[in-house]
Design a protein around this motif. Sequence first.
Motif, PDB file in Angstrom:
ATOM      1  N   GLY A 200      42.683 149.148  49.724  1.00  0.00           N
ATOM      2  CA  GLY A 200      43.300 148.073  49.649  1.00  0.00           C
ATOM      3  C   GLY A 200      43.808 147.809  51.070  1.00  0.00           C
ATOM      4  N   GLU A 201      44.468 148.899  51.701  1.00  0.00           N
ATOM      5  CA  GLU A 201      45.135 149.028  53.058  1.00  0.00           C
ATOM      6  C   GLU A 201      43.817 148.952  53.849  1.00  0.00           C
ATOM      7  N   LEU A 202      43.074 149.612  53.773  1.00  0.00           N
ATOM      8  CA  LEU A 202      41.921 149.693  54.750  1.00  0.00           C
ATOM      9  C   LEU A 202      41.174 148.516  54.694  1.00  0.00           C
ATOM     10  N   ALA A 203      40.858 147.825  53.387  1.00  0.00           N
ATOM     11  CA  ALA A 203      40.027 146.605  53.366  1.00  0.00           C
ATOM     12  C   ALA A 203      40.962 145.614  54.096  1.00  0.00           C
ATOM     13  N   TRP A 204      42.269 145.253  54.074  1.00  0.00           N
ATOM     14  CA  TRP A 204      42.977 144.482  54.859  1.00  0.00           C
ATOM     15  C   TRP A 204      42.886 144.519  56.141  1.00  0.00           C
ATOM     16  N   LEU A 205      42.933 145.865  56.750  1.00  0.00           N
ATOM     17  CA  LEU A 205      42.760 146.050  58.127  1.00  0.00           C
ATOM     18  C   LEU A 205      41.326 145.594  58.613  1.00  0.00           C
ATOM     19  N   ILE A 206      40.093 145.817  57.814  1.00  0.00           N
ATOM     20  CA  ILE A 206      38.964 145.217  57.969  1.00  0.00           C
ATOM     21  C   ILE A 206      38.795 143.875  58.290  1.00  0.00           C
ATOM     22  N   TRP A 207      39.448 143.278  57.347  1.00  0.00           N
ATOM     23  CA  TRP A 207      39.324 141.627  57.402  1.00  0.00           C
ATOM     24  C   TRP A 207      40.143 141.137  58.488  1.00  0.00           C
ATOM     25  N   PHE A 208      41.290 141.855  58.887  1.00  0.00           N
ATOM     26  CA  PHE A 208      42.195 141.363  59.912  1.00  0.00           C
ATOM     27  C   PHE A 208      41.575 141.553  61.221  1.00  0.00           C
ATOM     28  N   PHE A 209      40.977 142.709  61.358  1.00  0.00           N
ATOM     29  CA  PHE A 209      40.192 142.961  62.657  1.00  0.00           C
ATOM     30  C   PHE A 209      39.083 142.105  62.845  1.00  0.00           C
ATOM     31  N   THR A 210      38.487 141.874  61.802  1.00  0.00           N
ATOM     32  CA  THR A 210      37.138 140.920  61.878  1.00  0.00           C
ATOM     33  C   THR A 210      37.441 139.627  62.016  1.00  0.00           C
ATOM     34  N   ALA A 211      38.494 138.982  61.420  1.00  0.00           N
ATOM     35  CA  ALA A 211      39.323 137.632  61.971  1.00  0.00           C
ATOM     36  C   ALA A 211      39.456 137.537  63.167  1.00  0.00           C
ATOM     37  N   LEU A 212      40.340 138.692  63.702  1.00  0.00           N
ATOM     38  CA  LEU A 212      40.831 138.692  65.115  1.00  0.00           C
ATOM     39  C   LEU A 212      39.747 138.539  66.072  1.00  0.00           C
ATOM     40  N   CYS A 213      38.614 139.457  65.848  1.00  0.00           N
ATOM     41  CA  CYS A 213      37.614 139.532  66.682  1.00  0.00           C
ATOM     42  C   CYS A 213      36.608 138.201  66.783  1.00  0.00           C
ATOM     43  N   THR A 214      36.848 137.656  65.662  1.00  0.00           N
ATOM     44  CA  THR A 214      35.947 136.486  65.588  1.00  0.00           C
ATOM     45  C   THR A 214      36.751 135.310  66.604  1.00  0.00           C
ATOM     46  N   VAL A 215      37.934 135.208  66.321  1.00  0.00           N
ATOM     47  CA  VAL A 215      38.634 134.273  67.252  1.00  0.00           C
ATOM     48  C   VAL A 215      38.809 134.587  68.878  1.00  0.00           C
ATOM     49  N   VAL A 216      38.498 136.036  69.006  1.00  0.00           N
ATOM     50  CA  VAL A 216      38.445 136.249  70.475  1.00  0.00           C
ATOM     51  C   VAL A 216      37.235 135.864  70.851  1.00  0.00           C
ATOM     52  N   TRP A 217      35.919 135.932  69.942  1.00  0.00           N
ATOM     53  CA  TRP A 217      34.643 135.890  70.293  1.00  0.00           C
ATOM     54  C   TRP A 217      34.409 134.051  70.804  1.00  0.00           C
ATOM     55  N   LEU A 218      35.328 133.402  69.716  1.00  0.00           N
ATOM     56  CA  LEU A 218      35.192 132.209  69.938  1.00  0.00           C
ATOM     57  C   LEU A 218      35.634 131.533  71.074  1.00  0.00           C
ATOM     58  N   LEU A 219      36.901 132.107  71.374  1.00  0.00           N
ATOM     59  CA  LEU A 219      37.496 131.604  72.656  1.00  0.00           C
ATOM     60  C   LEU A 219      36.686 132.045  73.813  1.00  0.00           C
ATOM     61  N   VAL A 220      36.080 133.193  74.004  1.00  0.00           N
ATOM     62  CA  VAL A 220      35.143 133.560  74.973  1.00  0.00           C
ATOM     63  C   VAL A 220      33.972 132.637  75.300  1.00  0.00           C
ATOM     64  N   MET A 221      33.456 132.273  74.203  1.00  0.00           N
ATOM     65  CA  MET A 221      32.363 131.541  74.052  1.00  0.00           C
ATOM     66  C   MET A 221      32.661 130.133  74.606  1.00  0.00           C
ATOM     67  N   ALA A 222      33.896 129.652  74.292  1.00  0.00           N
ATOM     68  CA  ALA A 222      34.529 128.292  74.763  1.00  0.00           C
ATOM     69  C   ALA A 222      34.626 127.919  76.120  1.00  0.00           C
ATOM     70  N   ALA A 223      35.394 129.359  76.786  1.00  0.00           N
ATOM     71  CA  ALA A 223      35.412 129.567  77.968  1.00  0.00           C
ATOM     72  C   ALA A 223      34.185 129.450  78.870  1.00  0.00           C
ATOM     73  N   LEU A 224      33.384 130.058  78.338  1.00  0.00           N
ATOM     74  CA  LEU A 224      32.079 130.136  79.132  1.00  0.00           C
ATOM     75  C   LEU A 224      31.268 128.883  79.321  1.00  0.00           C
ATOM     76  N   ILE A 225      31.231 127.964  78.066  1.00  0.00           N
ATOM     77  CA  ILE A 225      30.674 126.783  77.738  1.00  0.00           C
ATOM     78  C   ILE A 225      31.313 125.482  78.537  1.00  0.00           C
ATOM     79  N   MET A 226      32.695 125.445  78.666  1.00  0.00           N
ATOM     80  CA  MET A 226      33.481 124.183  79.286  1.00  0.00           C
ATOM     81  C   MET A 226      33.135 124.261  80.607  1.00  0.00           C
ATOM     82  N   PRO A 227      32.886 125.225  81.341  1.00  0.00           N
ATOM     83  CA  PRO A 227      32.527 124.914  83.216  1.00  0.00           C
ATOM     84  C   PRO A 227      31.101 124.383  82.930  1.00  0.00           C
TER      85      PRO A 227
END
Length: 338
Positions: free
Chosen positions: A36-63
């Motif tokens: 359970g502890e490891l699964a929570w880390l997996i989901w948290f890391f995945t969600a955080l990396c998803t947010v970072v990826w979306l922000l990077v894509m937005a930063a690339l597309i806006m210009p």
Amino acid sequence: MKRLIRTVCWYTACMLLLAGCSGWQSALDPKGPAAGELAWLIWFFTALCTVVWLLVMAALIMPLARRPAPLGDLLVLEAAAERRKMQIVVAALGATALILVGLTLLSFFANRRLAAIGSDAALTIRVTGHQWWWEVRYENDQPNRILTTANEIHIPAGEPVRLVMTSTDVIHSFWVPNLSGKLDLIPGHENVLDLKADKPGVYRGQCAEFCGAQHANMSTFIIAEPRPVFDAWLKDQLRPAAAPMSAEAKTGHDLFLKRPCAMCHKIGGTIAGGTVAPNLTHIASRQTLAAGTLTMSRGNLAAWIANPQGIKPGAHMPVVRLDGDELNAIVAYLEGLK
């Protein structure tokens, strides 16, 4: 923007598909506190990396989506753009540092919680990796209460258990995804894995480190049972092997002790005392043969004895020449060892 929308939809679909990764041997379907502890880390890391990826894509597309400015304003806009670039770089560096520090702290405290699982463990089991099977030894202060079996690990449900792990040949890795993370078994070194199953059930594990030709056929099963059921199982397993009842089984008993089988395998209550292969004292009570390669049945038992190399090429069990009657007799004997 259309490309961004398609990418986001594809990513979301993949996440939804991952949500279906549950059940048999899945790290995303935890059945114990360690998993359970490891699964929570997996989901948290995945969600955080998803947010970072979306922000990077937005930063690339806006210009790219911005309308070009008039020529007269280019110099002023270039100066402002340089300032904005520096601000973005500094902000990105600061956010990256905060994220890395935060994830490091999360991992540190998760490891502390994992280490605390076995602090009250009353049961210690020594697991030794072989090519390609698992030796399982239940430790006890009383020598007559020490039990050695193979491949299947029975534990009391709802109670922490400590596994002390090593290997006799190459590096193996013990992994039961529903209950815990991976841990390497290293020759000449002992590692400790603490785990607990929240409820009764059968949890499949697998060697997760390539260890030779039959690495894929080196599985294990953790069988979590209520404490009374586990105690009854342990009491039965500590008994010597049952005496053969039928004439055929008695013939099989005599053949087993006269053939090379007795030099590698041990059967409690007999002169068979080998230690280089799985203990067969209660082999018929197990669910599988050859570390999960075959389900336990009379036919599979006969096939394994007759031609182990045909089923598990490279296994250290040699072919013993037996005629049909001898094979049936030994199978009848082993089939009664429950």
